[in-house]
Write a protein that holds these residues in place. Structure first.
Motif, short mmCIF file in Angstrom:
data_model
loop_
_atom_site.label_atom_id
_atom_site.label_comp_id
_atom_site.label_asym_id
_atom_site.label_seq_id
_atom_site.Cartn_x
_atom_site.Cartn_y
_atom_site.Cartn_z
N TYR A 23 0.81 -1.22 0.00
CA TYR A 23 0.00 0.00 0.00
C TYR A 23 0.85 1.26 0.00
N SER A 24 2.10 1.14 0.46
CA SER A 24 2.94 2.36 0.55
C SER A 24 3.07 3.03 -0.83
N ARG A 25 2.81 2.26 -1.91
CA ARG A 25 2.96 2.84 -3.26
C ARG A 25 1.67 3.44 -3.81
N ILE A 26 0.56 3.28 -3.08
CA ILE A 26 -0.69 3.93 -3.56
C ILE A 26 -1.21 4.93 -2.52
N LEU A 27 -0.34 5.29 -1.56
CA LEU A 27 -0.72 6.30 -0.57
C LEU A 27 -0.20 7.66 -0.99
N LEU A 82 -14.31 4.62 -0.05
CA LEU A 82 -12.93 4.11 0.05
C LEU A 82 -12.53 3.65 -1.34
N ASN A 83 -11.61 4.39 -1.98
CA ASN A 83 -11.24 4.00 -3.34
C ASN A 83 -9.94 4.66 -3.77
N VAL A 84 -9.45 4.22 -4.92
CA VAL A 84 -8.35 4.88 -5.62
C VAL A 84 -8.96 5.38 -6.92
N PRO A 85 -9.36 6.66 -6.97
CA PRO A 85 -10.16 7.12 -8.12
C PRO A 85 -9.38 7.27 -9.41
N GLY A 86 -8.07 7.45 -9.34
CA GLY A 86 -7.32 7.75 -10.55
C GLY A 86 -6.84 6.51 -11.29
N HIS A 87 -6.50 6.69 -12.56
CA HIS A 87 -5.95 5.60 -13.34
C HIS A 87 -5.14 6.17 -14.50
N VAL A 88 -4.36 5.30 -15.13
CA VAL A 88 -3.52 5.73 -16.26
C VAL A 88 -4.10 5.15 -17.54
N ARG A 89 -4.35 6.02 -18.55
CA ARG A 89 -4.82 5.55 -19.85
C ARG A 89 -3.95 6.22 -20.93
N ASN A 90 -3.43 5.44 -21.84
CA ASN A 90 -2.55 5.97 -22.89
C ASN A 90 -1.43 6.83 -22.29
N GLY A 91 -0.93 6.39 -21.14
CA GLY A 91 0.19 7.09 -20.51
C GLY A 91 -0.21 8.37 -19.79
N VAL A 92 -1.51 8.68 -19.76
CA VAL A 92 -1.97 9.91 -19.09
C VAL A 92 -2.65 9.52 -17.77
N VAL A 93 -2.31 10.24 -16.68
CA VAL A 93 -2.95 9.94 -15.40
C VAL A 93 -4.25 10.74 -15.31
N TYR A 94 -5.36 10.05 -15.13
CA TYR A 94 -6.66 10.68 -14.91
C TYR A 94 -7.03 10.54 -13.44
N GLY A 95 -7.36 11.65 -12.80
CA GLY A 95 -7.74 11.59 -11.39
C GLY A 95 -6.53 11.31 -10.51
N ASP A 96 -6.78 11.06 -9.24
CA ASP A 96 -5.71 10.87 -8.28
C ASP A 96 -5.49 9.37 -8.02
N PRO A 97 -4.33 8.84 -8.40
CA PRO A 97 -4.11 7.40 -8.22
C PRO A 97 -3.65 7.02 -6.81
N HIS A 98 -4.24 7.66 -5.80
CA HIS A 98 -3.92 7.35 -4.40
C HIS A 98 -5.19 6.99 -3.63
N VAL A 99 -4.99 6.37 -2.45
CA VAL A 99 -6.13 5.98 -1.63
C VAL A 99 -6.90 7.21 -1.14
N HIS A 100 -8.22 7.20 -1.37
CA HIS A 100 -9.12 8.21 -0.83
C HIS A 100 -10.06 7.52 0.15
N MET A 101 -10.35 8.17 1.25
CA MET A 101 -11.20 7.50 2.24
C MET A 101 -12.01 8.51 3.03
#
Ligand code: ACO
Length: 318
Positions: free
Chosen positions: A142-146, A189-208
């Motif tokens: 988890y240390s990599r998605i915080l 409780l989620n990780v809303p962000g993701h990477v598509r075509n090398g672009v980060v959309y939203g925040d790829p970290h834990v939200h709670m």
């Protein structure tokens, strides 16, 4: 035919991050973290150490305790929300690193309930006679998605892995399992962000939403325990050990109280590990097996809850 857990193993990365260490990174204190969550320290994976590496060490220790050879394993399931890569599955990477050539390997993604989900699926696959010896692993980094600037989340989680060996048995081991999901609660409780075509959309970290998660967890954990107890014609009085998901001592205490299980019968490891998501239950099981608390014949109630929202319980005769 039945299934039985015959061995456990676990692994925590070497680096320990204390609450005092965290207070140098974000505006927090040991006192705040301890009183709100019970957590004192957590382990953090080293650079280059992957979820599959944690899983392999935990699995190797479980295999050693089982007396089985890695080639005896015909089913390998990894519960993780923090896979090494999008694909292949972490389970396939673990299969290769372990040399578990005879195993069918796949991942389960149910966040902190992942281990209970995996155990429930493996119970069915083994008890029907299709598979004989399974490795069920929960492993997370988890240390990599915080977000290490967000004090409301980064203080609560840690890295680690736990594993169990499940085999076919003539006597009942896994007595009952029950799973639930409620996707309408996914926003708390989620990780809303993701990477598509090398672009980060939203925040790829834990939200709670901490308070909403707290309420939801306390509401559902005792209830699903009672569901599996009823399936096995048992009551909470039959439980020798409650091994809940290790998110927070206050959630664990409230669940024990609601269920009617004394604190002395509850395994708590969150203090030195933080919330390790899908790894937390097998880590706690391994701790209590190796220190002699969980013994053959004991009734062990495991219960997980996590993002999705997901929750579930597995009632086990050890
Ligand atoms: N250090 C210091 N202060 C903090 C920290 C921190 N790390 N984090 C939040 N605060 C502050 C807040 O900003 C807030 O300040 P304010 O009043 O000035 O706005 C204050 O502390 C209180 O914040 P709350 O969120 O109301 O604190 P609460 O008492 O609800 O505790 C906690 C927060 C610990 C997250 C609690 O809600 C909880 O335990 N929730 C469950 C979350 C959990 O366990 N999640 C794990 C993942 S889910 C799972 O595994 C099931």
């Amino acid at each position: 035919m039945f299934t039985k857990i015959i061995a456990t193993g676990s692994y925590l990365p070497e680096k320990v991050l204390t609450n005092d260490d965290l207070s140098k990174i974000v505006d927090t204190s040991d006192e705040w973290i301890r009183t709100r969550s019970g957590i004192r320290s957590r382990h953090i994976a080293a650079d280059g150490e992957e979820t599959s590496d944690l899983a392999v060490t935990a699995a190797t220790r479980a295999l050693a305790a089982s007396g089985l050879s890695v080639l005896d394993i015909d089913l390998l399931v990894v519960a993780t929300t923090t896979p090494d890569v999008i694909f292949p599955s972490t389970a396939c990477i673990v299969q290769d690193k372990l040399g578990a050539k005879n195993a069918v390997a796949f991942d389960i993604q149910a966040v902190c309930s992942g281990f209970v989900y995996a155990l429930s699926i493996v119970d069915r696959m083994v008890s029907t006679g299709q598979y004989k010896n399974a490795l069920v692993i929960g492993a997370e980094i988890y240390s990599r998605i915080l977000n290490w600037n967000d004090r409301t989340t980064c203080v609560l989680f840690g890295d680690g892995a736990g594993a169990v060996v499940v085999t076919r048995s003539e006597t009942p081991g896994i007595l009952a399992t029950k799973l639930h999901s409620d996707g309408s609660r996914r926003a708390i409780l989620n990780v809303p962000g993701h990477v598509r075509n090398g672009v980060v959309y939203g925040d790829p970290h834990v939200h709670m939403d901490g308070q909403a998660v707290f309420k939801m967890a306390v509401n559902v954990m005792a209830d699903v325990c009672n569901e599996t107890l009823a399936m096995a014609n048992m009551t909470a009085a039959d439980i020798d050990w409650l091994v809940p998901h290790q998110a927070n001592v206050r959630i664990i205490d409230a669940t024990g109280k609601k269920l009617g299980v004394a604190p002395e019968k509850t395994v708590v490891t969150v203090q030195g590990q933080g919330n390790t998501s899908a790894a937390s239950i097998p880590l706690a099981l391994d701790t209590a097996v190796r220190d002699g608390r969980i013994k053959a014949g004991d009734v062990v109630q495991t219960v997980g809850v996590g993002g999705g929202f997901t929750w579930g319980s597995a009632l086990i005769r050890w």
